[in-house]
Design an enzyme around this catalytic site. Structure first.
Site, PDB file in Angstrom:
ATOM      1  N   THR A  94      32.200  27.909  47.338  1.00 22.16           N
ATOM      2  CA  THR A  94      31.641  27.903  48.695  1.00 22.16           C
ATOM      3  C   THR A  94      30.152  28.289  48.703  1.00 22.16           C
ATOM      4  O   THR A  94      29.347  27.670  49.405  1.00 22.16           O
ATOM      5  CB  THR A  94      32.431  28.849  49.616  1.00 22.16           C
ATOM      6  OG1 THR A  94      33.796  28.429  49.660  1.00 22.16           O
ATOM      7  CG2 THR A  94      31.865  28.852  51.024  1.00 22.16           C
ATOM      8  N   ASP A 109      35.702  25.067  54.566  1.00 24.89           N
ATOM      9  CA  ASP A 109      36.847  25.765  53.959  1.00 24.89           C
ATOM     10  C   ASP A 109      38.027  25.787  54.925  1.00 24.89           C
ATOM     11  O   ASP A 109      39.166  25.470  54.557  1.00 24.89           O
ATOM     12  CB  ASP A 109      36.481  27.226  53.629  1.00 24.89           C
ATOM     13  CG  ASP A 109      35.361  27.385  52.623  1.00 24.89           C
ATOM     14  OD1 ASP A 109      35.648  27.719  51.474  1.00 24.89           O
ATOM     15  OD2 ASP A 109      34.195  27.186  53.010  1.00 24.89           O
ATOM     16  N   LEU A 148      38.167  24.883  49.204  1.00 23.17           N
ATOM     17  CA  LEU A 148      36.779  24.594  48.822  1.00 23.17           C
ATOM     18  C   LEU A 148      36.351  25.666  47.826  1.00 23.17           C
ATOM     19  O   LEU A 148      35.962  26.756  48.208  1.00 23.17           O
ATOM     20  CB  LEU A 148      35.858  24.569  50.051  1.00 23.17           C
ATOM     21  CG  LEU A 148      34.512  23.871  49.891  1.00 23.17           C
ATOM     22  CD1 LEU A 148      33.887  23.571  51.258  1.00 23.17           C
ATOM     23  CD2 LEU A 148      33.530  24.689  49.062  1.00 23.17           C
ATOM     24  N   GLU A 189      43.828  30.171  50.271  1.00 21.97           N
ATOM     25  CA  GLU A 189      42.806  31.213  50.212  1.00 21.97           C
ATOM     26  C   GLU A 189      42.469  31.762  51.596  1.00 21.97           C
ATOM     27  O   GLU A 189      42.280  32.966  51.777  1.00 21.97           O
ATOM     28  CB  GLU A 189      41.529  30.686  49.558  1.00 21.97           C
ATOM     29  CG  GLU A 189      40.401  31.713  49.574  1.00 21.97           C
ATOM     30  CD  GLU A 189      39.164  31.272  48.841  1.00 21.97           C
ATOM     31  OE1 GLU A 189      38.269  32.118  48.659  1.00 21.97           O
ATOM     32  OE2 GLU A 189      39.068  30.095  48.471  1.00 21.97           O
TER      33      GLU A 189
END
Length: 320
Positions: A130, A58, A127, A81
């Protein structure tokens, strides 16, 4: 000093240029994700709990995406994010400037041609899925780059790093993208079956409200899977009619890119009340009133009207 094709590229509308570059950038981010999984050290940390994880994949994918977008389009607003990380990225993470040539095959609608770079907000989920990534459910994983203008999704890019991962002899991974009012590329859209009702929903964030909404819809089949990007892909490829998540939880970076591609095909994505989501830079990140999406050709209002009153009341927008 200009490079070959620069005058041609600057004549392409900004939304389309950002989308075309994002396709190549998402491809590089997917390579980074696959490399980290192969190396085996995921560096997993919990953010808010066991169902809200972050890995080195990520973090690295976001660094790659943000660095490349900022390098090519310095006037963009980029919201990711993960926490911002301004460390220089490795040289081999840098993507050569320019768009994927397929992006120019889409026709930019007149309403988007006048949008300038500084009016664009890019929502990045480096991503999505996750938890599923850490559990080996690799087909649930996507890289999401949503491009918003005027508070609405204008274009979207979804990379599936592990598309075909169960068939090693086939090409691995793919990137699909779409432009609102201008079409999609990278996959073959399919309609869901006409003789059944298939609903996809959360795999790991279910609540009483989520279950009440599902029961009211009386689906023939429920697909509980991870990742907002993956759920919308099920709609785009005819494997589900609707995506229903009657709960707060997913955020603007989860929905911007999928909504752009879905609406480019004639589908819809709203909150549970049927109200459009907004994507200005200063909006609340949380989709606090849930998510309801329907495949192209599916009557969105039918689903909105069948959400029970107790579910709607439990997800009322906050006043003020």
């Amino acid at each position: 000093m200009s490079h070959p094709g620069s005058s041609k590229m600057t004549s392409v509308p900004a939304v389309q240029r950002v989308m075309g570059a994002s396709v190549r950038i998402a491809d590089r981010a997917a390579e980074i994700i696959r490399g980290i999984l192969r190396a085996g050290d995921l560096g997993i940390v919990q953010k808010t709990g066991i169902n809200d994880l972050q890995t080195e994949a990520d973090r690295s994918a976001q660094r790659c995406i943000v660095a490349n977008l900022a390098r090519q389009f310095p006037r963009l607003t980029i919201i990711g994010e993960e926490e911002p990380d301004d460390r220089p990225v490795p040289d081999d993470w840098i993507v050569e400037s320019g768009a994927d040539p397929r992006a120019e095959t889409l026709q930019c609608p007149e309403g988007l041609t006048g949008i300038t770079e500084d009016q664009i907000v890019v929502w990045v989920d480096p991503l999505d899925g996750t938890k599923e990534f850490t559990q080996g459910l690799l087909d649930h994983v996507t890289v999401l780059i949503g491009i918003a203008a005027g508070g609405e999704p204008a274009a979207g890019v979804i990379n599936q790093p592990y598309f075909n991962y169960q068939h090693p002899s086939e090409p691995q991974g793919r990137t699909i993208f779409g432009l609102r009012g201008g079409g999609v590329a990278g996959f073959e859209p399919r309609a869901p079956p006409a003789d059944s009702r298939i609903v996809t929903t959360t795999r790991s964030h279910s609540t009483g409200l989520v279950q009440s909404a599902l029961q009211a819809l009386q689906p023939d089949q429920v697909l509980a899977v991870g990742g907002a990007g993956h759920k919308v892909m099920l709609l785009l490829e005819g494997r589900a009619h609707a995506y229903v998540f009657a709960s707060p939880g997913c955020k603007k970076w989860d929905t911007c890119a999928p909504e752009a591609i879905l609406t480019a095909l004639g589908g819809r994505l709203t909150d549970i009340h049927g109200v459009q989501l907004r994507y200005e830079a200063d909006v609340q990140h949380m989709n606090a009133t849930g998510v309801l999406a329907t495949a192209p050709g599916v009557e969105h209002d039918w689903y909105v009207q069948r959400i029970p009153a107790d579910v709607r009341d439990g997800l009322k927008p906050k006043s003020g």
